[in-house]
Design an enzyme around this catalytic site. Structure first.
Site, PDB file in Angstrom:
ATOM      1  N   GLU A 166      37.894  40.946  54.898  1.00  0.00           N
ATOM      2  CA  GLU A 166      38.099  40.781  53.454  1.00  0.00           C
ATOM      3  C   GLU A 166      38.569  39.362  53.129  1.00  0.00           C
ATOM      4  OE1 GLU A 166      37.462  42.696  50.940  1.00  0.00           O
ATOM      5  OE2 GLU A 166      36.778  44.405  52.129  1.00  0.00           O
ATOM      6  N   PRO A 217      49.074  60.303  46.309  1.00  0.00           N
ATOM      7  CA  PRO A 217      47.840  61.061  46.083  1.00  0.00           C
ATOM      8  C   PRO A 217      47.090  60.618  44.840  1.00  0.00           C
ATOM      9  CG  PRO A 217      49.683  62.533  46.519  1.00  0.00           C
ATOM     10  CD  PRO A 217      50.257  61.163  46.389  1.00  0.00           C
ATOM     11  N   GLU A 264      34.531  38.100  39.493  1.00  0.00           N
ATOM     12  CA  GLU A 264      35.276  36.875  39.292  1.00  0.00           C
ATOM     13  C   GLU A 264      36.469  36.880  40.239  1.00  0.00           C
ATOM     14  OE1 GLU A 264      37.114  34.693  35.346  1.00  0.00           O
ATOM     15  OE2 GLU A 264      36.020  36.560  35.132  1.00  0.00           O
ATOM     16  N   GLU A 306      36.505  36.631  50.847  1.00  0.00           N
ATOM     17  CA  GLU A 306      37.049  36.096  49.596  1.00  0.00           C
ATOM     18  C   GLU A 306      37.308  34.598  49.651  1.00  0.00           C
ATOM     19  OE1 GLU A 306      37.134  37.722  46.920  1.00  0.00           O
ATOM     20  OE2 GLU A 306      36.710  39.701  47.742  1.00  0.00           O
TER      21      GLU A 306
END
Lengths: 224, 224
Positions: free
Chosen positions: A62, A83, A115, A66
């Site tokens: 990730e 939950p 964005e 990014e």
DNA sequence: TGAATAGTGTCTTTCAGACAATATGCC
DNA sequence: GGCATATTGTCTGAAAGACACTATTCA
């Protein structure tokens, strides 16, 4: 007796709090969500853990997606699993945080997000999910962690002056500290080595450059 | 390009490292697995997170099922998610640890486990899954954590002498420490209050009893 | 020479760690 | 009285924190 006794198959995501410093301000990277839920809201970068992938690998992926950077300081923070934290159903997220040097990455919206932008941690938009809790926890952790580890290495350039590293600490802590005491302390930790070069070319006295002895995680002993 | 790109629906469990002190030895509770995989091997108590259940609730439920106790010190430790950690498939576990006073619980094998027992952390059997890693991490965490929090409250009785709390620290750390220095330090943390009573009835000088001011989590500031 | 930051030392206080003798209750 | 544990203080060294002046480069 409760009636909700069955187990379920939750989905598992990783979310990453990416800290950086820009303009003497501590910022984090947020992405604007392109899909429901929370479409149009700002959120921490993150996504589902893939098959055969470690949690740390997922977080690193990730981060790379990014920022384009692979290999920054990355640490597991906490796992959030209320939950109702995701309206789509049960989604448990393993949160990580990372420290990045601002010059090492470009911000490009990935395919998942319409964005991406840096926001000062002191003036954030409303965040999606429970991402405000995650950020709060991350701030607490990083402010503590830099006191007894070499975690800040990846938010600094390879070589840096003592003034620069002091700025990093002050920005992360959000408070000023005495220059002489800081220098004594940071050098006594034994994490730095002189780079043997000087930072010159500014209209001021040149400063000695230092580097971290290692980028491997180092945690100093603290005993009673 | 990797070909394992799809996400999957992992199962999510909680595992709990339950520390207690018995016979001046630090022990943890293990259960003998009644089912495959690792049938017959010793493992940390744990199980699947149920529908509608928080992670901390799941951990507290496991703790209660195994010891009958609800309300001990319980803290999230780390999340372990190596793809191959469970031969049945992808199982991510959120590990917790708890501190229990030995007199507050009975060991009863629950329905999931054929047997439950306390084991000294210094002489453990081979454990199922990656539970040895979890335990190692838990030991590191608890040895650090008791230095700046009130976490030990739940491994002690309501009222205790300074000698007793010193024993707890020494057993968790695995080393002796000077009595005078320990007393100075533990009192200076400001976490204890005199209970106003004495521990009498032994053939020795009676000792003042103390209690924790609060059982709410307290973390002391440590700054640069 | 002025602007900007680098670099440095002392004093005080606090805390960690080493160290041993006396006090008390019960048998 | 003897046993077992409780209780207490001092000294030393290390680290934290307060505090201010000189040095160097370059515009």
């Amino acid at each position: 007796m409760k009636y909700l006794k069955e187990t379920e198959n939750p989905k598992v995501t990783v979310d990453v709090v990416i800290f950086t410093i820009e303009g003497a301000v501590l910022k984090i990277l947020l992405v604007k969500r392109g899909l429901e839920p929370f479409k149009g809201a700002w959120a921490l970068p993150g996504g589902f853990v893939k098959k055969g992938e470690n949690l740390a690998e997922a977080a690193a992926r990730e981060l790379k997606e990014e920022t384009g950077v692979y290999g920054a300081y990355l640490e597991q923070l906490y796992t959030f699993g209320a939950p109702s934290r995701d309206p789509r159903g049960r989604v448990i997220t393993v949160a990580y945080f990372a420290l990045m040097h601002r010059k090492k990455f470009k911000i490009e919206a990935s395919s998942d997000a319409s964005e991406a932008n840096l926001f000062s941690v002191s003036s954030l938009p409303k965040l999606a999910f429970d991402h405000e809790d995650i950020l709060e926890y991350a701030l607490m952790r990083i402010r503590n962690k830099i006191q007894y580890t070499n975690a800040v290495w990846s938010i600094l350039p390879e070589n840096f002056t003592l003034g620069e590293i002091q700025n990093v600490y002050e920005i992360i802590w959000g408070r000023k500290t005495d220059k002489r005491n800081f220098r004594k302390k940071i050098l006594s930790l034994g994490l730095l080595k002189p780079a043997g070069k000087m930072k010159k070319g500014f209209r001021q006295r040149p400063a000695k450059l230092y580097a971290f002895k290692t980028k491997k995680y180092v945690e100093l002993k603290r005993f009673f």
